[in-house]
Write a protein that holds these residues in place. Structure first.
Motif, PDB file in Angstrom:
ATOM      1  N   VAL A 244       0.724  -1.589   0.079  1.00 33.79           N
ATOM      2  CA  VAL A 244       0.455  -0.161  -0.347  1.00 33.79           C
ATOM      3  C   VAL A 244       1.117   1.394  -0.428  1.00 33.79           C
ATOM      4  O   VAL A 244       1.775   1.161   0.304  1.00 33.79           O
TER       5      VAL A 244
ATOM      6  N   LEU B 198       1.483   5.154   1.038  1.00 30.75           N
ATOM      7  CA  LEU B 198       0.974   6.413   1.628  1.00 30.75           C
ATOM      8  C   LEU B 198       0.444   7.652   0.849  1.00 30.75           C
ATOM      9  O   LEU B 198      -1.327   7.867   1.263  1.00 30.75           O
TER      10      LEU B 198
ATOM     11  N   THR C  37      -3.021   7.823  -0.834  1.00 33.61           N
ATOM     12  CA  THR C  37      -3.745   6.932  -1.192  1.00 33.61           C
ATOM     13  C   THR C  37      -4.218   6.407   0.484  1.00 33.61           C
ATOM     14  O   THR C  37      -5.098   5.914   0.885  1.00 33.61           O
ATOM     15  N   LEU C  38      -3.272   5.395   1.510  1.00 30.80           N
ATOM     16  CA  LEU C  38      -3.481   5.222   2.942  1.00 30.80           C
ATOM     17  C   LEU C  38      -4.224   6.808   3.129  1.00 30.80           C
ATOM     18  O   LEU C  38      -4.993   6.882   3.893  1.00 30.80           O
TER      19      LEU C  38
ATOM     20  N   TYR D  31      -7.316   9.822   7.072  1.00 25.30           N
ATOM     21  CA  TYR D  31      -6.636   8.794   6.232  1.00 25.30           C
ATOM     22  C   TYR D  31      -8.181   7.965   5.043  1.00 25.30           C
ATOM     23  O   TYR D  31      -9.285   8.533   5.988  1.00 25.30           O
ATOM     24  N   ASN D  32      -7.678   7.421   4.271  1.00 26.20           N
ATOM     25  CA  ASN D  32      -8.466   6.732   3.328  1.00 26.20           C
ATOM     26  C   ASN D  32      -9.685   5.856   4.044  1.00 26.20           C
ATOM     27  O   ASN D  32      -9.482   4.457   4.433  1.00 26.20           O
TER      28      ASN D  32
ATOM     29  N   LEU E 179     -10.354   2.713   2.465  1.00 26.13           N
ATOM     30  CA  LEU E 179      -9.319   1.596   2.068  1.00 26.13           C
ATOM     31  C   LEU E 179      -8.750   0.749   2.998  1.00 26.13           C
ATOM     32  O   LEU E 179      -8.198  -0.490   3.659  1.00 26.13           O
ATOM     33  N   LEU E 180      -8.875   1.993   4.869  1.00 26.32           N
ATOM     34  CA  LEU E 180      -8.036   1.490   5.950  1.00 26.32           C
ATOM     35  C   LEU E 180      -9.294   0.070   6.207  1.00 26.32           C
ATOM     36  O   LEU E 180      -8.326  -1.125   6.915  1.00 26.32           O
TER      37      LEU E 180
ATOM     38  N   LEU F 146      -8.160  -2.469   4.854  1.00 24.50           N
ATOM     39  CA  LEU F 146      -6.940  -3.580   5.284  1.00 24.50           C
ATOM     40  C   LEU F 146      -7.398  -4.291   6.579  1.00 24.50           C
ATOM     41  O   LEU F 146      -6.355  -5.247   6.701  1.00 24.50           O
TER      42      LEU F 146
ATOM     43  N   LEU G 101       3.294  -1.162   3.976  1.00 21.67           N
ATOM     44  CA  LEU G 101       3.792   0.541   3.507  1.00 21.67           C
ATOM     45  C   LEU G 101       4.797   0.020   2.747  1.00 21.67           C
ATOM     46  O   LEU G 101       6.087   0.244   3.612  1.00 21.67           O
TER      47      LEU G 101
END
Length: 486
Positions: free
Chosen positions: A21, A23, A26-27, A79-80, A83-84, A87, A99
């Motif tokens: 992933v 960062l 994105t994350l 944070y997205n 997505l989190l 994950l 990461l």
């Protein structure tokens, strides 16, 4: 039965592949390097010059230098969320997650430690900038040439997405979308978590704050000089001032991005929330300043002088002055008065000493309301001020004393004004102006009463133009002034 077996085999195969992933963007919806640089400029301006000098040694060295001075709060990064959640689900099924980022290793390790879902971190180390080819080589070395899945958002991630077993996107930018489509890369999942760009841009400009710039029309209205050309000049001045004011709001939001993320409501601002990137904010500042300053070509030079003073003082406030107790509220109140002076300059309307005195006391009171309300809300929640403003919760009663005294002093100045001989030149029945005084007493007392109750949650000037009672009081004052004029 055979089809179900194939599906289970495919799922098991996917879970066996490590999931990598990115960062930044994105994350986390923002660019952590840009956030760190902005925090550096605000908190350590003297160190900034030496830090930029490290760019001569490469981008990785620059990232390392910034990370050695600035530590972003991993708990409050934007944070997205979809997505989190994905994950965390994959982690729960035993998936190995990494990461992999171009950000400096120190920052990446702090984020990984906070989230607790990563099996490893691959990041820039001060000598190698882990993006593009460098990141792909690092992943191949880490996984012994085996396949991996990858989630990215921007053009530097294209190479990784091309070589990934499963490619996924999170808040992809237009450039990456176009490249992925043209190269026919199959994208298995999208993780979108951002507000409408148009909505975010308008929110960043803070159109509601333009209400403050209505003060530009005050000199014209009080002088009863409602000529078409002067009205057009005032309108032009209003927009020039509003464009420049919006630019300074954006600068303030960019410099305050780290503090805003810890605030209950300010964390929703577009830059703090990651809905707009810092680079977008810088472009907006340039465009808005250019529009505002170029527009002054059609107005008197004195207007440009007042507008320039406003910009300089506002930027000084954002960088340093807002950290000094009492100086901050004096500056805020002064900026309101500057709007009136700019309005007088735009329309060549003289500003009376009475109007200047009244505005100084009134706006000082309103600036203190803002600080008092912040302290009152903190006291009710049992919190300690942590925004570096220089105030203590113990100061709250003194702030109330300063503010109420200044508010009533403004009314005294107004009372002396309507008792003077100059009023007779503008109003046929000046004695009727005394009817305004009780309404002013009602409004300033109500503002401070609501603030004392902890019910004042916004800028008092914005409150004045959105609160029903305040609007009714304003209409009554206007009606009385018209009644006195004829």
């Amino acid at each position: 039965m055979h089809e179900q077996t194939q599906i289970h085999a495919q799922v098991s195969s996917d879970l066996m592949r490590p999931l990598c992933v990115d960062l930044d963007g994105t994350l986390v919806k923002s660019d952590t390097l840009a956030d760190s640089v902005l925090t550096l400029l605000r908190a350590h301006p003297r160190s900034a010059l030496g830090t930029f000098h490290s760019l001569l040694n490469g981008k990785a060295a620059f990232k390392a230098q910034v990370a050695s001075i600035v530590s972003l709060d991993a708990a409050h990064l934007p944070y997205n969320r979809p997505l989190l959640e994905y994950l965390e689900q994959e982690r729960g099924q035993g998936r190995h997650i990494y990461l992999t980022t171009g950000a400096d290793a120190r920052l990446a390790e702090r984020i990984a430690a906070h989230l607790g879902i990563f099996d490893g971190v691959l990041a820039s180390n001060g000598s190698t900038n882990l993006t593009g080819d460098n990141k792909l080589d690092s992943l191949r070395l880490e996984f012994n040439g085996e396949d991996f899945d990858y989630i990215g958002n921007a053009r530097p991630d294209l190479l990784l997405l091309e070589h990934a077993g499963t490619a996924m996107l999170a808040n992809p930018n237009a450039s990456l979308r176009s490249l992925v489509k043209s190269r026919k890369i199959k994208v298995h999942r999208h993780f979108e978590d951002r507000s409408s760009r148009r909505k975010s841009l308008l929110k960043a400009i803070r159109l509601h704050q333009w209400a403050k710039n209505v003060l530009i029309f005050v000199p014209l209205l009080l002088a009863h000089a409602l000529k078409l050309q002067l009205i057009l000049d005032a309108i032009f001045g209003f927009f020039c001032f509003s464009f420049c004011a919006s630019a300074t709001y954006i600068v303030n939001d960019l410099l305050d991005i780290e503090n805003d993320r810890r605030h209950a409501t300010k964390r929703l601002r577009p830059f703090a929330a990651g809905d707009l990137q810092a680079s977008t904010g810088i472009i907006m500042v340039i465009i808005l300043l250019a529009a505002g300053l170029l527009g002054t070509y059609f107005l008197p030079d004195k207007f440009l002088a007042w507008l320039s003073l406003y910009i300089v003082v506002t930027l000084s406030y954002s960088l340093a002055l807002k950290k000094v107790a009492l100086v901050d509220v004096i500056v805020l109140s002064g900026l309101y008065t500057v709007r009136i002076l700019a309005g007088g300059a735009a329309t060549a309307t003289p500003i009376s000493t009475w109007l200047a005195g009244f505005s100084v006391f009134l706006f000082f009171s309103l600036a203190l309301v803002k600080r008092f309300s912040e302290m009152q809300n903190l006291r009710e929640r049992g919190h300690v001020p942590s925004n570096g403003r220089g105030y203590l919760v113990a100061d709250i009663e003194q702030l109330r004393s300063f503010g109420t005294a200044s508010g009533y002093a403004a009314i005294v100045v107004f009372s002396l004004y309507i008792s003077g001989s100059n009023v007779a030149k503008l109003y046929h029945h000046p004695v009727r102006m005394w009817l305004i005084v009780p309404f002013m007493l009602l409004w300033i007392s109500r503002v401070w009463l609501l603030a004392s109750r902890g019910e004042m949650h916004e800028d008092p000037v914005i409150f004045a133009v959105t609160d029903r009672m305040s609007l009714l009081i304003g209409l009554a004052v206007v009606a009385i002034a018209i009644f006195a004029a004829f």
